[in-house]
Design a protein around this motif. Sequence first.
Motif, PDB file in Angstrom:
ATOM      1  N   ARG A 106      -0.497  -8.188  -4.052  1.00  0.00           N
ATOM      2  CA  ARG A 106      -1.150  -8.439  -2.771  1.00  0.00           C
ATOM      3  C   ARG A 106      -1.990  -9.704  -2.842  1.00  0.00           C
ATOM      4  NH1 ARG A 106      -2.137  -2.956  -2.049  1.00  0.00           N
ATOM      5  NH2 ARG A 106      -4.185  -3.144  -2.953  1.00  0.00           N
ATOM      6  N   TYR A 116       0.827  -1.202   0.000  1.00  0.00           N
ATOM      7  CA  TYR A 116       0.000   0.000   0.000  1.00  0.00           C
ATOM      8  C   TYR A 116       0.863   1.253   0.000  1.00  0.00           C
ATOM      9  CZ  TYR A 116      -4.843  -1.262   0.374  1.00  0.00           C
ATOM     10  OH  TYR A 116      -6.093  -1.680   0.080  1.00  0.00           O
ATOM     11  N   ASP A 168      -0.720   0.840  -9.074  1.00  0.00           N
ATOM     12  CA  ASP A 168      -1.866   0.358  -8.290  1.00  0.00           C
ATOM     13  C   ASP A 168      -2.207  -1.072  -8.691  1.00  0.00           C
ATOM     14  OD1 ASP A 168      -1.995   2.797  -7.178  1.00  0.00           O
ATOM     15  OD2 ASP A 168      -4.070   3.228  -7.742  1.00  0.00           O
TER      16      ASP A 168
END
Lengths: 447, 291
Positions: free
Chosen positions: A436, A377, A429
Amino acid sequence: MAVTETAQADLQATVTGLFARKRRVALAVPALILLYLVYIFFAFDLPGLANRARMDNAAILLSDFWSHKTHVTRDNRSGKVTVAIEGESKGTYPDGMLPSWVTQDGAVTRIDLGQGHSVVYEGGKAIYTDPAYGTITLEQGDRGIQITTPPGPLPPWISASDTRVDIKTDRGRLSMTRSKTETFYYEPGWELFFFTLDSPFYGKGPLELAAMAVSGPQVKPGVANVALMASEFWNNGMWHHKDVAWAIGETILMAFLGTVGGALIALPLAFLAASNMTPARAPRFAMRRIFDFVRGVDALIWTIVLARAFGPGPLTGALAILITDTGAFGKTFSEALENIDEKQVEGIRSTGANALQRARFGVIPQVTPVLLSQILYAFESNTRSATVIGAIVGGGIGLLLTQAIITQKDWEEVAYYMVLIVLMVIAMDTLSGWLRRRLIKGDAAGR
Amino acid sequence: MSDAAATSTPQSRDMKALEALYLTQVRQKRLYSGILLLLFVLLVATGFQTANARNAGGFLQGLPNILSFPTEVLSEAWANRANVPGLIVKFIPSLIETVNIAAVSTLIGALLAMVLALLSTRGLARWPRLTPLFRRLMDITRAIPEIVIALVLIFILGGGPVPAMIAIAMHTAGALGKLFSEAAENADLKPVEGLTSVGASWIQRMWLGIIPQVAPNWLSYALMRFEINIRASAILGFVGSGGIGYDLKIAMQWGAGKYDQVVAIFLILFLTIVVVDQISDRYRNRLVKGV
């Protein structure tokens, strides 16, 4: 009976009271917001903004975003006419090469602006022809510039004085001063984006280029056409694709080094700040205050301090991100460490493991998914902040962007950088989201 | 007894096979993590080398100087320490402007984010077919860094707080919109169904059915954003327009002689950030834990 009645009455009173309070809050909150906005309206001087706003700048900006202009300039002292895209030396047409809308015949230069508009340079004279209005003649005289127009008052799109005449129509613009006569011709698209004028591939269509790349004689003997095309594109002097690619790389590098470095430093320190890892109060308290301090000082101030020591460049930006992130990671990591399941540590302890082994086999496997997700993040958001930090420390795409904005004329480059930055952030992103999901399977939160 | 002995042999053989299998798997896993670690170290090392090479001053040359600028600033400010309280008072209006920029942009951004979030949440959207459109809109406003919008707007609107405010508000709308929509996805749809059955309009359904459920979460996110926006507004001031960041830039450009101003600005900025962080932290804990 009486008791229940009074109880009911009490209840009713409470409920009505609560409702009344709720209604008051429901009205008060929007009213407060409105009041605050009114205060801001005057504090930020919004009424005066209309006067300060430069709508002509907005028009320049918007037209530059999607179109470009070519300057046809006559030096009134030497009589030499040059044609240059955006008036830049790198976009100047070489001798003997002219765009199709300019014709030259001795001292006469004809510029066809389309839709019947045209400009003719004849010696020191310039003649603008507007099909709706008529012919405007500008001439250098002894007492400044003489302007001859059809009878009647001057229309608002002509501004004339002895030293300068400006004619602006929707097809182009002609201006004359004592030293030079200049015509702007607007065309849609970003000029010379792929190849500059001096490139052998300039002005070729995509099909033609593909044919040249696949077969066709070598333009430069000994170099394959594809390789030459790539190098001509890469070294494009107008758009600097090479420098832009490096700048994007630098920005991502700053974010990467800063995030990774910050995480590596914060991890051991977070053990010191977690209450279940460090029972002693003093080091824990000290560590937490250090984290608070580092976070509180803010990236801006760290950036300024570091820029003085390390000079401008991507390393300074990376270090600024590193320091800020160490504070942020220290806090979140220590919180994650405090939330672990103690049973696994107990199990490892029962085998006689020392503190380091307990941390390695009892703690780290539990917190890895949480930490990785936090790091990814941070990497994502740091790509964005690296743009801003780059503008302050002088590195990466942020620097190119601020430079392009400060010159206040290369708005097409600003648009190009903006598109690239947005693409870069979206790509980062997507990458971090994908990582992730891959790395942290079964992350129930799935954030 | 003989029975047990007869069965134990295949069992122990099974155990052996299992052990061997386990060990090979462990070895494989270690090999993979080793390779991954090596790659990672290589990436960091080369990245550091590249950044170092492209920096104006090298890392090792700069390291001894890291404290020289702070000492210079602090020693000069210490010599003029009598000025600092007065300067702090002098910079309070700029600080208020910076905080105002952050507050208004958080407010406007959060209001926009509310609408965008509701319009782009599955099950709640007013126009379900348009949810991808609103999602992309949020992605894009989130992706554009504030500085880009701020600098372009400064060219059009001139200096002052408004460009920074618009820039931060846009980014906030995108960033909060995503978080808001994630919170709204987990909302209970039964109140909405109840409201639908009595013929409530979409706005009434959202206002009475969804907002009360998600309000604590949304408020907590908005407060967190306010913390971030104070920092952003200070940085934008430094790069472009109004507020305390601009004063800091001017004082820095002046260099030696105005370091007491620099220290005063550092101090009030630091204090503001810490105080806002503390207050919002406490309030957020209360909101989320419902105490």
